[in-house]
Design an enzyme around this catalytic site. Structure first.
Site, PDB file in Angstrom:
ATOM      1  N   HIS A 126      37.315  46.677  41.314  1.00  0.00           N
ATOM      2  CA  HIS A 126      37.157  45.390  41.997  1.00  0.00           C
ATOM      3  C   HIS A 126      38.527  44.809  42.300  1.00  0.00           C
ATOM      4  O   HIS A 126      39.549  45.395  41.933  1.00  0.00           O
ATOM      5  CB  HIS A 126      36.356  44.400  41.120  1.00  0.00           C
ATOM      6  N   HIS A 151      31.028  41.806  38.270  1.00  0.00           N
ATOM      7  CA  HIS A 151      31.627  41.506  39.577  1.00  0.00           C
ATOM      8  C   HIS A 151      32.111  42.763  40.281  1.00  0.00           C
ATOM      9  O   HIS A 151      32.575  43.712  39.655  1.00  0.00           O
ATOM     10  CB  HIS A 151      32.752  40.471  39.474  1.00  0.00           C
ATOM     11  N   HIS A 209      44.922  40.485  42.047  1.00  0.00           N
ATOM     12  CA  HIS A 209      45.031  41.783  41.367  1.00  0.00           C
ATOM     13  C   HIS A 209      44.003  42.785  41.869  1.00  0.00           C
ATOM     14  O   HIS A 209      42.991  42.427  42.450  1.00  0.00           O
ATOM     15  CB  HIS A 209      44.910  41.618  39.848  1.00  0.00           C
ATOM     16  N   HIS A 244      38.383  38.526  28.560  1.00  0.00           N
ATOM     17  CA  HIS A 244      37.901  37.397  29.345  1.00  0.00           C
ATOM     18  C   HIS A 244      36.628  36.850  28.707  1.00  0.00           C
ATOM     19  O   HIS A 244      35.838  37.618  28.164  1.00  0.00           O
ATOM     20  CB  HIS A 244      37.492  37.827  30.756  1.00  0.00           C
ATOM     21  N   TYR A 257      46.856  42.828  32.115  1.00  0.00           N
ATOM     22  CA  TYR A 257      47.415  42.612  33.448  1.00  0.00           C
ATOM     23  C   TYR A 257      48.906  42.901  33.439  1.00  0.00           C
ATOM     24  O   TYR A 257      49.610  42.464  32.518  1.00  0.00           O
ATOM     25  CB  TYR A 257      47.243  41.156  33.889  1.00  0.00           C
ATOM     26  N   GLU A 283      45.149  45.274  37.131  1.00  0.00           N
ATOM     27  CA  GLU A 283      44.375  45.060  35.915  1.00  0.00           C
ATOM     28  C   GLU A 283      43.784  46.397  35.496  1.00  0.00           C
ATOM     29  O   GLU A 283      43.245  47.129  36.335  1.00  0.00           O
ATOM     30  CB  GLU A 283      43.226  44.058  36.162  1.00  0.00           C
TER      31      GLU A 283
HETATM   32 FE   LIG Z   1      39.669  41.539  37.470  1.00  0.00          FE
END
Ligand SMILES: [Fe+2]
Length: 306
Positions: free
Chosen positions: A152, A198, A213, A245, A254, A264
């Site tokens: 992503h 996501h 990112h 997260h 990161y 990432e």
């Molecule tokens: Fe991400």
């Protein structure tokens, strides 16, 4: 339950030099597929079937040229092209096998955040693809950080609310998680086209067409630690992590590749379903949302983009 849009399948990034190409190859651990006629370099993750998924173009400044999502059929592609144009975003056709060997026709358009988004239905299978018959987990031992696939990206730009509306109403994505402003508008949205938390994230930012990112999936928390060891060993600059997260619950690290694009490497995250309630955050709780352990946002994470 899939929306017709399957996943992020192809990304073209601008890089400055050969050191960066070597990073994607030997440190991140992608497979080098080859070069295009005009000298761009094609890569893929060892767990990907697409001909290639990452293209590096040498340029004066780093950043994102475009990201392309795969849809489930040529019919879906034409339908989404028509609906996208009706929505008000003109589409440009990129013929099959032109700038990207192995790729069918793509449609390209610009979303209100200023980014170029593409969609395609057909792509040739990679020469080195995951095994199909009595498969081993991989055909050759993964190298470097053992990145499995391009997963992503997070785009920074203006008009997040309108952009989210396009992806939800036309692409039929849904947002498992959002950050709400006090007026109810969305400051950030994590958008899914399947069961991943996501496939695309967007966050409100003044400067259009900014890349926050690009994320590559690793197998587990152990591999994230291994990635941290490698980036320290190779003197790459760490931004944040290893950490977790709260938003999406992914475990993450990161850092910047040598040209300055933020990468990432992550693992995990919850399974999303469109019938689950949307999780939401107010601005006061965003630091814990983004970094569960630290509970604060470093300036660089908020303000350094390419
Ligand atoms: Fe991400």
């Amino acid at each position: 339950m899939l929306s017709g849009v399957l996943r992020a399948g192809l990304i073209q990034l601008r890089v400055l030099d050969y050191r960066t190409v070597d990073f994607y190859d030997n440190i991140l651990g992608l497979q080098r597929v080859g070069e295009t006629e005009d000298g761009r370099i094609m890569f893929k993750g060892y767990d990907e079937f697409h001909h290639h998924s990452v293209v590096l173009r040498k340029a004066e400044s780093p950043g994102l040229d475009y990201v392309a999502y795969k849809v489930d059929s040529p019919e879906t592609l034409e339908r989404l092209k028509d609906e996208t144009e009706k929505w008000g975003f003109p589409c440009t056709e990129i013929p099959a096998n032109s700038d990207n060997p192995g790729y069918g026709k793509r449609y390209s358009f610009v979303i209100p955040t200023g980014h170029t988004i593409q969609m395609f239905a057909e792509v040739e299978m990679a020469e080195r693809h995951p095994q199909i018959e009595n498969p081993y987990p991989w055909e050759e031992a993964p190298k470097g950080m053992r990145a499995q696939l391009f997963d992503h990206l997070l785009l920074y730009g203006p008009n997040v609310h309108e952009t989210e509306r396009y992806f939800c109403e036309v692409w039929k994505m849904y947002a498992p998680e959002v950050v709400k402003l006090s007026d109810g508008k969305h400051f950030g949205a994590w958008l899914s086209c399947g069961m991943k938390a996501h496939d695309l994230a967007i966050i409100e930012y003044d400067r259009p067409n900014s890349l926050h990112h690009v994320a590559f999936r690793l197998e587990d928390w152990g591999d994230i630690g291994h990635a941290a060891d490698l980036l320290a060993f190779h003197d790459l600059r760490l931004d944040v992590g290893p950490t977790r997260h709260s938003i999406t619950r992914g475990k993450t690290i990161y850092f910047w590749e040598p040209s300055g694009n933020r990468i990432e490497t992550f693992a995990g995250g919850y399974e999303a379903y469109p019938d689950h309630p949307q999780r939401y955050w107010d601005m006061d709780h965003v630091p814990r949302g983004i970094f569960y352990y630290e509970r604060y946002l470093v300036d660089s994470f908020m303000n350094v983009v390419t």
